[in-house]
Enzyme design. Structure first.
Site, PDB file in Angstrom:
ATOM      1  CG  ASP A   9      -1.682   1.160   1.497  1.00  0.00           C
ATOM      2  OD1 ASP A   9      -1.483   2.170   0.783  1.00  0.00           O
ATOM      3  OD2 ASP A   9      -2.537   1.122   2.393  1.00  0.00           O
ATOM      4  CB  ILE A  10       1.558   3.944  -2.457  1.00  0.00           C
ATOM      5  CG1 ILE A  10       2.846   4.677  -2.853  1.00  0.00           C
ATOM      6  CG2 ILE A  10       0.388   4.899  -2.362  1.00  0.00           C
ATOM      7  CD1 ILE A  10       2.867   5.149  -4.276  1.00  0.00           C
ATOM      8  CG  ASN A  23      -9.213  14.615  -9.722  1.00  0.00           C
ATOM      9  OD1 ASN A  23      -8.958  15.788  -9.425  1.00  0.00           O
ATOM     10  ND2 ASN A  23      -9.917  13.833  -8.922  1.00  0.00           N
ATOM     11  N   GLY A  31      -9.682   5.640  -5.249  1.00  0.00           N
ATOM     12  CA  GLY A  31      -8.444   4.895  -5.519  1.00  0.00           C
ATOM     13  C   GLY A  31      -7.286   5.321  -4.636  1.00  0.00           C
ATOM     14  CB  VAL A  32      -3.643   5.403  -5.332  1.00  0.00           C
ATOM     15  CG1 VAL A  32      -3.453   6.374  -6.460  1.00  0.00           C
ATOM     16  CG2 VAL A  32      -2.423   5.335  -4.462  1.00  0.00           C
ATOM     17  CG  ASP A  33      -6.541  11.642  -5.394  1.00  0.00           C
ATOM     18  OD1 ASP A  33      -5.836  12.161  -4.518  1.00  0.00           O
ATOM     19  OD2 ASP A  33      -7.220  12.284  -6.220  1.00  0.00           O
ATOM     20  CB  SER A 116      -3.280   6.082 -16.195  1.00  0.00           C
ATOM     21  OG  SER A 116      -3.285   7.478 -16.272  1.00  0.00           O
ATOM     22  N   GLY A 118      -5.956   2.357 -12.894  1.00  0.00           N
ATOM     23  CA  GLY A 118      -7.159   2.022 -12.138  1.00  0.00           C
ATOM     24  C   GLY A 118      -8.376   2.596 -12.845  1.00  0.00           C
ATOM     25  CE1 TYR A 120      -9.376   9.666 -14.228  1.00  0.00           C
ATOM     26  CE2 TYR A 120      -7.121  10.406 -14.512  1.00  0.00           C
ATOM     27  CZ  TYR A 120      -8.425  10.653 -14.101  1.00  0.00           C
ATOM     28  OH  TYR A 120      -8.764  11.887 -13.595  1.00  0.00           O
TER      29      TYR A 120
HETATM   30  N1  AR6 Z   1      -1.359   1.834  -2.880  1.00  0.00           N
HETATM   31  C1  AR6 Z   1      -0.826   1.555  -4.090  1.00  0.00           C
HETATM   32  N2  AR6 Z   1      -1.562   1.456  -5.214  1.00  0.00           N
HETATM   33  C2  AR6 Z   1      -2.896   1.643  -5.111  1.00  0.00           C
HETATM   34  C3  AR6 Z   1      -3.533   1.953  -3.881  1.00  0.00           C
HETATM   35  C4  AR6 Z   1      -2.705   2.052  -2.728  1.00  0.00           C
HETATM   36  N3  AR6 Z   1      -3.203   2.319  -1.530  1.00  0.00           N
HETATM   37  N4  AR6 Z   1      -4.873   2.094  -4.115  1.00  0.00           N
HETATM   38  C5  AR6 Z   1      -5.071   1.860  -5.428  1.00  0.00           C
HETATM   39  N5  AR6 Z   1      -3.882   1.584  -6.033  1.00  0.00           N
HETATM   40  P1  AR6 Z   1      -6.379   4.805  -9.427  1.00  0.00           P
HETATM   41  P2  AR6 Z   1      -5.956   6.334 -11.899  1.00  0.00           P
HETATM   42  C6  AR6 Z   1      -3.592   1.271  -7.438  1.00  0.00           C
HETATM   43  O1  AR6 Z   1      -7.772   4.484  -9.839  1.00  0.00           O
HETATM   44  O2  AR6 Z   1      -6.272   5.157 -12.734  1.00  0.00           O
HETATM   45  C7  AR6 Z   1      -8.937   8.886  -8.514  1.00  0.00           C
HETATM   46  O3  AR6 Z   1     -10.263   8.992  -8.169  1.00  0.00           O
HETATM   47  C8  AR6 Z   1      -4.715   0.754  -8.293  1.00  0.00           C
HETATM   48  O4  AR6 Z   1      -4.859  -0.644  -8.120  1.00  0.00           O
HETATM   49  O5  AR6 Z   1      -6.168   5.202  -8.016  1.00  0.00           O
HETATM   50  O6  AR6 Z   1      -4.751   7.158 -12.262  1.00  0.00           O
HETATM   51  C9  AR6 Z   1      -8.310  10.214  -8.908  1.00  0.00           C
HETATM   52  O7  AR6 Z   1      -8.846  11.298  -8.157  1.00  0.00           O
HETATM   53  C10 AR6 Z   1      -4.219   1.094  -9.686  1.00  0.00           C
HETATM   54  O8  AR6 Z   1      -3.336   0.068 -10.176  1.00  0.00           O
HETATM   55  O9  AR6 Z   1      -5.754   6.011 -10.338  1.00  0.00           O
HETATM   56  C11 AR6 Z   1      -8.638  10.316 -10.343  1.00  0.00           C
HETATM   57  O10 AR6 Z   1      -9.930  10.817 -10.555  1.00  0.00           O
HETATM   58  C12 AR6 Z   1      -3.395   2.361  -9.481  1.00  0.00           C
HETATM   59  O11 AR6 Z   1      -3.216   2.497  -8.075  1.00  0.00           O
HETATM   60  C13 AR6 Z   1      -8.573   8.893 -10.826  1.00  0.00           C
HETATM   61  O12 AR6 Z   1      -8.829   8.082  -9.682  1.00  0.00           O
HETATM   62  C14 AR6 Z   1      -4.080   3.624  -9.981  1.00  0.00           C
HETATM   63  O13 AR6 Z   1      -5.486   3.556  -9.785  1.00  0.00           O
HETATM   64  C15 AR6 Z   1      -7.204   8.537 -11.333  1.00  0.00           C
HETATM   65  O14 AR6 Z   1      -7.241   7.244 -11.893  1.00  0.00           O
END
Ligand code: AR6
Length: 348
Positions: A9-10, A23, A31-33, A116, A118, A120
């Site tokens: 988990d980052i 975003n 997600g990670v944000d 991107s 997740g 995206y």
């Molecule tokens: N630690 C590491 N990786 C993670 C974690 C974590 N805790 N949580 C999710 N991931 P995403 P995007 C992975 O959707 O595609 C947000 O709502 C996840 O499995 O977080 O760039 C923003 O506000 C995936 O492989 O980011 C934007 O609106 C990766 O992180 C939008 O999502 C990215 O998934 C950005 O979408």
């Protein structure tokens, strides 16, 4: 190892900076944000409000607040629209811009999620490839430790075809070798009794085998000499370090070209260079073998100089054998596959 993939988990990464897949508003999301904002606390959102958003492919930096990381670098990845809308270049730009900011702020360790990949929708294998290629290009010019953090076990990180090829190669070699060796051992240790008891697998055979473990080792040593051994013995006075430096010269590489290609840290390379009897780890020897594009015999020779071998009783070894014997020397690709198979990565 300057560039590595880890499963974590980052928000738990203890680095100088972690990167957020944000975003354009920079005001939080899922997600990670969402995870980063929750772990950092409301002060992070307060600082983000002062930044005026961020364009796709660009990055902005804030403090890390309650995170272990000193900084959060917020970058905005492209939304996947099939690949024909400049997604690759925008995604590469996210990594480059984030790393530029990290370097400007004196960061020595940085962790990225798969931007991107997740919400995206960027295909994971391709997103990982862009991450690894862009980070390794950056490391050609900079000293930094970069972690690509993969969170979940989901779809494949390497192409399905490559994964299937290697799965087959591992299965063929791993299983048949074990079956043959077990049969030979049983025949030698227990003579006709074992030969007649082929179907007696498991508990009944396990006890005598364990009791004779020393004998078993002796029998194993009678196996055929590995390829290249005669040649290796003729050069017994050459150490691992000497062989490495000789091969670098023969291939016309500079030291830096070689250790960077091998995903080896400069300090480790200096130690190897200055100590003729340096005892490297196996993952380091293999990384050099791949960087130098050695044949499988030369790889075995180099491993032997460091006291190692490639065996068919280890998945790691079989995967390495697959790549080297197929002339596929891309260390990034090798590490992606090792990661997928839960094996240690190569480098130093
Ligand atoms: N630690 C590491 N990786 C993670 C974690 C974590 N805790 N949580 C999710 N991931 P995403 P995007 C992975 O959707 O595609 C947000 O709502 C996840 O499995 O977080 O760039 C923003 O506000 C995936 O492989 O980011 C934007 O609106 C990766 O992180 C939008 O999502 C990215 O998934 C950005 O979408």
């Amino acid at each position: 190892m300057p560039l590595t993939i880890v499963r974590n988990d980052i928000t738990k990464m203890d680095c100088d900076a972690i990167v957020n897949a944000a975003n354009n508003s920079l005001l939080g999301g899922g997600g990670v944000d969402g995870a980063i904002h929750r772990a950092a606390g409301p002060e992070l959102l307060a600082e983000c409000r002062t930044l005026g958003g961020c364009d796709t492919g660009r990055a902005k930096i804030t403090k890390g607040y309650r995170l272990a990381a000193k900084y959060v670098i917020h970058t905005v990845g492209p939304i996947w629209q099939g690949g024909g809308h400049g997604e690759r270049e925008l995604l590469a730009s996210c990594y480059r811009e984030s790393l530029r900011l990290a370097a400007e702020n004196g960061c020595k360790t940085v962790a990225f999620p798969l931007i991107s990949a997740g919400v995206y929708g960027y295909p994971r294998a391709e997103a990982l490839r862009v991450a690894m290629d862009t980070c390794s290009d950056f490391l050609m010019e900079h000293d930094m430790m970069i972690y690509i953090v993969v969170f979940d076990r989901g779809s494949l990180l390497v192409s399905e075809k490559l994964f299937a090829d290697i799965r087959r190669f591992v299965d063929d070699n791993y299983v048949s070798e074990h079956t043959d060796k077990d049969r030979k051992l049983r025949a030698r240790l227990f003579g006709s009794f074992a030969a007649k008891s082929e179907s007696m697998e498991g508990a009944a055979m396990a006890a005598p085998m364990a009791a004779h473990s020393n004998m078993a080792e002796t029998v194993c040593e009678e196996a055929a000499l590995p390829d290249g051994l005669a040649e290796a013995m003729a050069r017994m006075d050459e150490s691992f370090s000497q062989m490495l430096l000789r091969k670098i010269d023969e291939k016309g590489l500079t030291d830096a070209q070689c250790y960077k290609k091998a995903n080896i840290d400069r300090k480790l390379f200096s130690k190897i260079r200055s100590d003729v009897n340096y005892k490297p780890k196996k993952i380091t020897v293999i990384a050099f073998a791949a960087a130098l594009e050695l044949t499988i015999d030369e790889t075995r020779d180099m491993l032997m100089k460091a006291g190692f071998a490639l065996s068919h009783s280890s998945k790691f070894d079989i995967i390495i054998e697959y790549f080297i014997s197929h002339g596929r020397y891309d260390i990034i690709e090798i590490n992606e596959v090792l990661f997928e198979f839960d094996q240690p990565l190569i480098g130093g």
